[in-house]
Design a protein around this motif. Structure first.
Motif, PDB file in Angstrom:
ATOM      1  N   PHE A 102      -1.537  -1.327   6.194  1.00 40.48           N
ATOM      2  CA  PHE A 102      -1.641   0.121   6.329  1.00 40.48           C
ATOM      3  C   PHE A 102      -0.649   0.817   5.409  1.00 40.48           C
ATOM      4  CE2 PHE A 102      -4.263   0.999  10.082  1.00 40.48           C
ATOM      5  CZ  PHE A 102      -4.451  -0.285  10.548  1.00 40.48           C
ATOM      6  N   GLY A 103      -1.095   1.921   4.832  1.00 46.75           N
ATOM      7  CA  GLY A 103      -0.140   2.817   4.195  1.00 46.75           C
ATOM      8  C   GLY A 103       0.585   3.600   5.276  1.00 46.75           C
ATOM      9  N   CYS A 107      -4.344   5.107   4.719  1.00 46.49           N
ATOM     10  CA  CYS A 107      -5.079   4.247   3.797  1.00 46.49           C
ATOM     11  C   CYS A 107      -4.921   2.809   4.291  1.00 46.49           C
ATOM     12  CB  CYS A 107      -4.457   4.427   2.422  1.00 46.49           C
ATOM     13  SG  CYS A 107      -4.929   3.243   1.183  1.00 46.49           S
ATOM     14  N   VAL A 108      -6.006   2.055   4.344  1.00 49.44           N
ATOM     15  CA  VAL A 108      -5.957   0.687   4.865  1.00 49.44           C
ATOM     16  C   VAL A 108      -6.651  -0.253   3.898  1.00 49.44           C
ATOM     17  CG1 VAL A 108      -6.545  -0.819   6.804  1.00 49.44           C
ATOM     18  CG2 VAL A 108      -5.982   1.592   7.205  1.00 49.44           C
ATOM     19  N   VAL A 109      -5.994  -1.365   3.622  1.00 47.43           N
ATOM     20  CA  VAL A 109      -6.522  -2.357   2.688  1.00 47.43           C
ATOM     21  C   VAL A 109      -6.629  -3.690   3.414  1.00 47.43           C
ATOM     22  CG1 VAL A 109      -6.042  -3.580   0.533  1.00 47.43           C
ATOM     23  CG2 VAL A 109      -5.488  -1.145   0.744  1.00 47.43           C
ATOM     24  N   VAL A 118       0.870  -1.179   0.000  1.00 46.11           N
ATOM     25  CA  VAL A 118       0.000   0.000   0.000  1.00 46.11           C
ATOM     26  C   VAL A 118       0.906   1.227   0.000  1.00 46.11           C
ATOM     27  CG1 VAL A 118      -1.754   1.279   1.267  1.00 46.11           C
ATOM     28  CG2 VAL A 118      -1.797  -1.223   1.278  1.00 46.11           C
ATOM     29  N   GLU A 119       0.722   2.083  -0.989  1.00 42.81           N
ATOM     30  CA  GLU A 119       1.591   3.249  -1.117  1.00 42.81           C
ATOM     31  C   GLU A 119       0.809   4.544  -0.998  1.00 42.81           C
ATOM     32  OE1 GLU A 119       4.613   1.610  -4.481  1.00 42.81           O
ATOM     33  OE2 GLU A 119       5.209   3.312  -3.254  1.00 42.81           O
ATOM     34  N   ASN A 139      -4.401  10.234  -2.758  1.00 44.97           N
ATOM     35  CA  ASN A 139      -4.547   8.930  -3.407  1.00 44.97           C
ATOM     36  C   ASN A 139      -3.735   7.887  -2.675  1.00 44.97           C
ATOM     37  OD1 ASN A 139      -6.260   9.670  -5.437  1.00 44.97           O
ATOM     38  ND2 ASN A 139      -4.633  10.026  -6.942  1.00 44.97           N
ATOM     39  N   CYS A 140      -4.129   6.659  -2.875  1.00 47.23           N
ATOM     40  CA  CYS A 140      -3.433   5.531  -2.265  1.00 47.23           C
ATOM     41  C   CYS A 140      -3.515   4.378  -3.256  1.00 47.23           C
ATOM     42  CB  CYS A 140      -4.141   5.188  -0.954  1.00 47.23           C
ATOM     43  SG  CYS A 140      -3.730   3.590  -0.265  1.00 47.23           S
ATOM     44  N   THR A 141      -2.393   3.757  -3.569  1.00 46.87           N
ATOM     45  CA  THR A 141      -2.410   2.607  -4.485  1.00 46.87           C
ATOM     46  C   THR A 141      -2.124   1.334  -3.716  1.00 46.87           C
ATOM     47  OG1 THR A 141      -0.076   2.898  -5.033  1.00 46.87           O
ATOM     48  CG2 THR A 141      -1.670   3.993  -6.459  1.00 46.87           C
TER      49      THR A 141
END
Lengths: 113, 111
Positions: free
Chosen positions: B101-102, B88-90, B4-5, B22-24
């Protein structure tokens, strides 16, 4: 409202001591997590438990162990504290169903001298 | 490549401005997405979940683009109280549902 409680807000320990960090959640969540957070490194997962007596290593488990004897409680143990374990420790819990967010405790700032 | 970036910032914006982060993410099998807010020396707190159709909560809008594997957060009419780090969390699928986590994007809203 979900409540995740960490036993200590601030803790100072000496090198070589055994340290126990306790975390209790009141929402019957299956999943519980221990993270550490350091400047520039973000949150890093130490251990994860998906149910009572179940545990999985995270990204940085070395020097740590965990215990989950009851569903509501997840303990992090530093077997022999070292100065590089000085950090902010965050406990979190969540449901195991898909799409469930994590709920965090307010953290324990541990200093090892 | 990180899972996560996020751009760590800081983003310095004037009050009233609109700002977007943004978060990729790298794992196309990721199932759920979240934005958290973290104030200095405090724990992360859930700001909003991100749904496939996009969702809005007051001044905050979150969007998901699965094809390009990114999520975004838009803050309109920035307030001084919005100053914080946004994480940002995926979360993955399956039994483990790995959570990643980013590093967080720091926002400073200036008067």
């Amino acid at each position: 409202d979900v409540k995740v409680t960490q036993s200590s807000r601030y803790l100072v320990k000496r090198t070589g001591e055994k340290v126990f960090l306790e975390c209790v959640q009141d929402m019957d969540h299956e999943n519980m997590f221990w993270y550490r957070q350091d400047p520039g490194l973000g949150l890093r997962l130490i251990y994860f438990s998906y149910d009572v007596k179940m545990k999985e290593k995270g990204d940085i488990p070395e020097g740590y162990s965990v215990s989950r004897e009851k569903k509501e409680r997840f303990s992090l143990i530093l077997e022999s504290a070292s100065t590089n374990q000085t950090s902010m420790y965050l406990c979190a819990s969540s449901l195991s169903t898909g799409g469930s967010p994590l709920h965090f405790g307010n953290g324990t700032r541990l200093t090892v001298t | 490549r990180k899972e996560v970036e996020q751009d760590p910032g800081p983003f310095n914006v004037p009050e009233g401005a609109t700002v977007a982060f943004n978060c990729t993410y790298s794992n196309s099998a990721s199932q759920s997405f979240f934005w958290y807010r973290q104030d200095c020396r405090k724990e992360p707190k859930l700001l909003m979940s991100v749904y496939s159709s996009g969702n809005e909560d007051g001044r905050f809008t979150a969007q998901l683009n699965r094809a390009s594997q990114y999520i975004s957060l838009l803050i309109r009419d920035s307030k001084l109280s919005d100053s914080a780090t946004y994480l940002c969390v995926v979360r993955g699928s399956g039994g483990y549902q790995k959570v990643t986590f980013g590093i967080g994007t720091k926002l400073q809203v200036i008067p």
